[in-house]
Design an enzyme around this catalytic site. Structure first.
Site, PDB file in Angstrom:
ATOM      1  CG  HIS A 228      47.707  22.989 -80.359  1.00 40.05           C
ATOM      2  ND1 HIS A 228      47.429  24.264 -80.775  1.00 40.05           N
ATOM      3  CD2 HIS A 228      48.194  23.105 -79.086  1.00 40.05           C
ATOM      4  CE1 HIS A 228      47.730  25.124 -79.812  1.00 40.05           C
ATOM      5  NE2 HIS A 228      48.202  24.442 -78.777  1.00 40.05           N
TER       6      HIS A 228
ATOM      7  CD  GLU B  18      44.526  21.744 -84.654  1.00 42.26           C
ATOM      8  OE1 GLU B  18      45.005  21.282 -83.596  1.00 42.26           O
ATOM      9  OE2 GLU B  18      43.964  22.857 -84.705  1.00 42.26           O
TER      10      GLU B  18
ATOM     11  CB  ALA C 221      24.755  13.058 -52.662  1.00 43.07           C
TER      12      ALA C 221
ATOM     13  CG  LEU D 167      37.398  17.337 -49.926  1.00 43.12           C
ATOM     14  CD1 LEU D 167      37.548  18.847 -49.721  1.00 43.12           C
ATOM     15  CD2 LEU D 167      35.943  17.013 -50.234  1.00 43.12           C
TER      16      LEU D 167
ATOM     17  NE  ARG E 193      38.978   7.982 -51.839  1.00 38.93           N
ATOM     18  CZ  ARG E 193      38.427   9.136 -51.448  1.00 38.93           C
ATOM     19  NH1 ARG E 193      39.110  10.255 -51.492  1.00 38.93           N
ATOM     20  NH2 ARG E 193      37.179   9.170 -51.021  1.00 38.93           N
TER      21      ARG E 193
ATOM     22  CB  THR F  96      34.696  33.171 -41.643  1.00 36.83           C
ATOM     23  OG1 THR F  96      33.753  32.681 -42.580  1.00 36.83           O
ATOM     24  CG2 THR F  96      34.709  34.679 -41.665  1.00 36.83           C
TER      25      THR F  96
ATOM     26  CG  LEU G 213      25.847  23.325 -52.163  1.00 36.63           C
ATOM     27  CD1 LEU G 213      24.989  22.064 -52.274  1.00 36.63           C
ATOM     28  CD2 LEU G 213      26.667  23.486 -53.441  1.00 36.63           C
TER      29      LEU G 213
HETATM   30  P1  NDP Z   1      29.097  23.791 -44.816  1.00 35.32           P
HETATM   31  O1  NDP Z   1      29.990  22.644 -45.021  1.00 35.32           O
HETATM   32  O2  NDP Z   1      28.377  24.377 -45.969  1.00 35.32           O
HETATM   33  O3  NDP Z   1      29.945  24.916 -44.091  1.00 35.32           O
HETATM   34  C1  NDP Z   1      29.325  26.136 -43.819  1.00 35.32           C
HETATM   35  C2  NDP Z   1      30.295  27.030 -43.103  1.00 35.32           C
HETATM   36  O4  NDP Z   1      31.293  27.477 -44.009  1.00 35.32           O
HETATM   37  C3  NDP Z   1      29.631  28.269 -42.593  1.00 35.32           C
HETATM   38  O5  NDP Z   1      28.957  28.035 -41.394  1.00 35.32           O
HETATM   39  C4  NDP Z   1      30.806  29.185 -42.464  1.00 35.32           C
HETATM   40  O6  NDP Z   1      31.443  28.941 -41.219  1.00 35.32           O
HETATM   41  C5  NDP Z   1      31.751  28.727 -43.571  1.00 35.32           C
HETATM   42  N1  NDP Z   1      31.716  29.720 -44.633  1.00 35.32           N
HETATM   43  C6  NDP Z   1      32.684  30.644 -44.844  1.00 35.32           C
HETATM   44  N2  NDP Z   1      32.347  31.459 -45.836  1.00 35.32           N
HETATM   45  C7  NDP Z   1      31.143  31.073 -46.279  1.00 35.32           C
HETATM   46  C8  NDP Z   1      30.296  31.565 -47.282  1.00 35.32           C
HETATM   47  N3  NDP Z   1      30.623  32.592 -48.054  1.00 35.32           N
HETATM   48  N4  NDP Z   1      29.113  30.937 -47.470  1.00 35.32           N
HETATM   49  C9  NDP Z   1      28.774  29.877 -46.730  1.00 35.32           C
HETATM   50  N5  NDP Z   1      29.538  29.368 -45.740  1.00 35.32           N
HETATM   51  C10 NDP Z   1      30.723  29.962 -45.516  1.00 35.32           C
HETATM   52  O7  NDP Z   1      28.085  23.462 -43.635  1.00 35.32           O
HETATM   53  P2  NDP Z   1      26.631  22.881 -43.490  1.00 35.32           P
HETATM   54  O8  NDP Z   1      26.420  22.751 -42.033  1.00 35.32           O
HETATM   55  O9  NDP Z   1      25.671  23.597 -44.325  1.00 35.32           O
HETATM   56  O10 NDP Z   1      26.760  21.438 -44.134  1.00 35.32           O
HETATM   57  C11 NDP Z   1      27.440  20.407 -43.489  1.00 35.32           C
HETATM   58  C12 NDP Z   1      26.583  19.145 -43.553  1.00 35.32           C
HETATM   59  O11 NDP Z   1      26.305  18.823 -44.906  1.00 35.32           O
HETATM   60  C13 NDP Z   1      27.266  17.950 -42.971  1.00 35.32           C
HETATM   61  O12 NDP Z   1      26.328  17.264 -42.188  1.00 35.32           O
HETATM   62  C14 NDP Z   1      27.648  17.128 -44.153  1.00 35.32           C
HETATM   63  O13 NDP Z   1      27.640  15.777 -43.822  1.00 35.32           O
HETATM   64  C15 NDP Z   1      26.578  17.458 -45.124  1.00 35.32           C
HETATM   65  N6  NDP Z   1      27.035  17.342 -46.507  1.00 35.32           N
HETATM   66  C16 NDP Z   1      26.298  16.599 -47.358  1.00 35.32           C
HETATM   67  C17 NDP Z   1      26.647  16.532 -48.686  1.00 35.32           C
HETATM   68  C18 NDP Z   1      25.795  15.791 -49.647  1.00 35.32           C
HETATM   69  O14 NDP Z   1      25.966  15.967 -50.859  1.00 35.32           O
HETATM   70  N7  NDP Z   1      24.867  14.959 -49.196  1.00 35.32           N
HETATM   71  C19 NDP Z   1      27.853  17.177 -49.205  1.00 35.32           C
HETATM   72  C20 NDP Z   1      28.554  17.954 -48.227  1.00 35.32           C
HETATM   73  C21 NDP Z   1      28.135  18.024 -46.927  1.00 35.32           C
HETATM   74  P3  NDP Z   1      32.350  30.107 -40.611  1.00 35.32           P
HETATM   75  O15 NDP Z   1      31.439  31.270 -40.432  1.00 35.32           O
HETATM   76  O16 NDP Z   1      32.930  29.555 -39.384  1.00 35.32           O
HETATM   77  O17 NDP Z   1      33.370  30.372 -41.653  1.00 35.32           O
HETATM   78 ZN    ZN Z   2      46.903  24.846 -82.561  1.00 36.95          ZN
END
Ligand code: NDP
Ligand code: ZN
Length: 360
Positions: A50, A52, A154, A204, A207, A222, A297
């Protein structure tokens, strides 16, 4: 020099280890005698000494009669290492300044008590807010048993995360994208929805300049639609988990055999966010960085299953009623149903701004 000055040093030591001490807190310690620093230390990794201990070893005999500044209450129990409170007493330090008490309700205050019982002068609460911020993940995990969840998006100035055709590369500046890698580095795990994997094929990983620690990767999928040739399945760089509903057959999963993926199959046909977070906690994941997309989200918002939101806003207008915004899902009908957050920090990063907000 005053207590704040030396505590700030100790906090900087703690902060510089952010993300590498998990599941332990980040802790810094500074030992001062006659306004001279005689020892310093930070906890570097779980299982290692730790803060300390490092500081006392460095100080040696100079610790006698000195003041120790430490960002978290010294421990008083045998964990992987012996209790620091006993070592502090033995070192001859006569005054201990502590930024925050241990957040674990079972042991909070016991280390302080032990120091006081041994006749040391103890002060608690110097720069307490800064210390709480540094240890927000540790505190949340200890108190709730669940990972600390950060939602990241973003967006353009008009709130879009992609164009009407789903194209999102790149909305924000390279500086903002580099900044995201710091958060990947400091979180234990990262999560996206399967649509993001299909559309963007992201790796993911972390980097950032100078290297970093990549988070364990999770995909919400799913019905198992993740392409076998996607980067996260085939690159073998980091542990990867595909989370599926209960209806996916074993034969389908077998197609991913010999690939770098593990499966986490839920007991329910749909993936319940809160159940998943509990599973993650049992895997030792204390913090989760959710990078989207909109549907994912939206689910975390609906479940109120997050502690922090990081939004990068680029000075661009995308427009278009079919272009998605950052939080999907069904949404709400009335404004009073909106979830209110508090803004913790606003910072310019490259040509964009970064807003860090907290759930109340
Ligand atoms: P997501 O990437 O959020 O995927 C959604 C899919 O995830 C659902 O359709 C579902 O498919 C699966 N899923 C399984 N469990 C859950 C749950 N509990 N809650 C929600 N989804 C679940 O898809 P989007 O289409 O919303 O977003 C993708 C787009 O977002 C792309 O165009 C990407 O480029 C953009 N993007 C932008 C970002 C930014 O920060 N600008 C960041 C990330 C993506 P199923 O039912 O088949 O499991
Ligand atoms: Zn300690």
């Amino acid at each position: 020099m005053n207590d704040h000055y030396y505590m700030k040093l100790a906090l900087n030591l703690a902060m510089s280890t952010n993300g590498q001490t998990t599941p332990n807190p980040a802790v810094g310690a500074v030992i001062v005698k006659n306004n001279q620093i005689v020892g310093m230390g930070a906890h570097l990794k779980a299982g290692e000494p730790h803060a300390e201990v490092h500081a006392i070893r460095m100080a040696g005999d100079h610790a006698k009669g000195a003041t120790m500044y430490v960002t978290l209450e010294p421990c008083c129990h045998f964990g992987k290492t012996p209790p620091c409170a006993d070592l502090v007493i033995k070192s001859g330090v006569k005054r201990v300044v502590i930024a925050m008490a241990d957040p674990n309700p079972k042991i909070s205050g016991k280390g302080i008590e032990r120091l006081q019982d041994a006749g040391l002068q103890v002060e608690v609460g110097v720069l307490n807010e800064d210390a709480s911020q540094i240890n927000q993940v540790f505190t949340h995990f200890i108190q709730t048993g669940l990972p600390f969840v950060t939602l990241k998006s973003a967006i353009s100035l008009d709130g879009k995360i992609a164009t009407k055709e789903g194209k999102s590369k790149w909305i924000t500046s390279s500086e903002a994208r580099e900044d995201v890698h710091y958060f990947r580095h400091t979180h234990d795990a990262i999560l996206v929805g399967v649509n993001t994997i299909i559309k963007d094929n992201p790796s993911l990983t972390t980097r950032q300049a100078g290297g970093g620690k990549s988070p364990v990767r999770f995909i919400l999928d799913t019905n198992l639609r993740t392409p076998i040739d996607s980067k996260i399945v085939s690159d073998g760089l980091v542990e990867t988990w595909i989370v599926t509903g209960s209806n996916v057959k074993k034969e389908k999963m077998d197609l991913y055999k010999n690939r770098n993926v593990h499966f986490l199959q839920m007991d329910s046909p749909k993936i319940e966010i809160k159940t998943l977070l509990k599973e993650m906690a049992t895997m030792g994941i204390t913090s989760l960085f959710v990078e989207g997309g909109a549907e994912v989200l939206g689910s975390f918002l609906k479940e109120r299953a997050f502690q922090q939101v990081i939004t990068y806003i680029a000075p661009k207008l995308i427009g278009g009623r079919m272009a998605p915004t950052s939080f999907g899902g069904e949404g709400i009908a009335e404004i009073h149903e909106a979830l209110e957050l508090v803004i913790n920090e606003v910072k310019k990063i490259g040509s964009d701004i970064r807003i860090i907000s907290k759930a109340m």
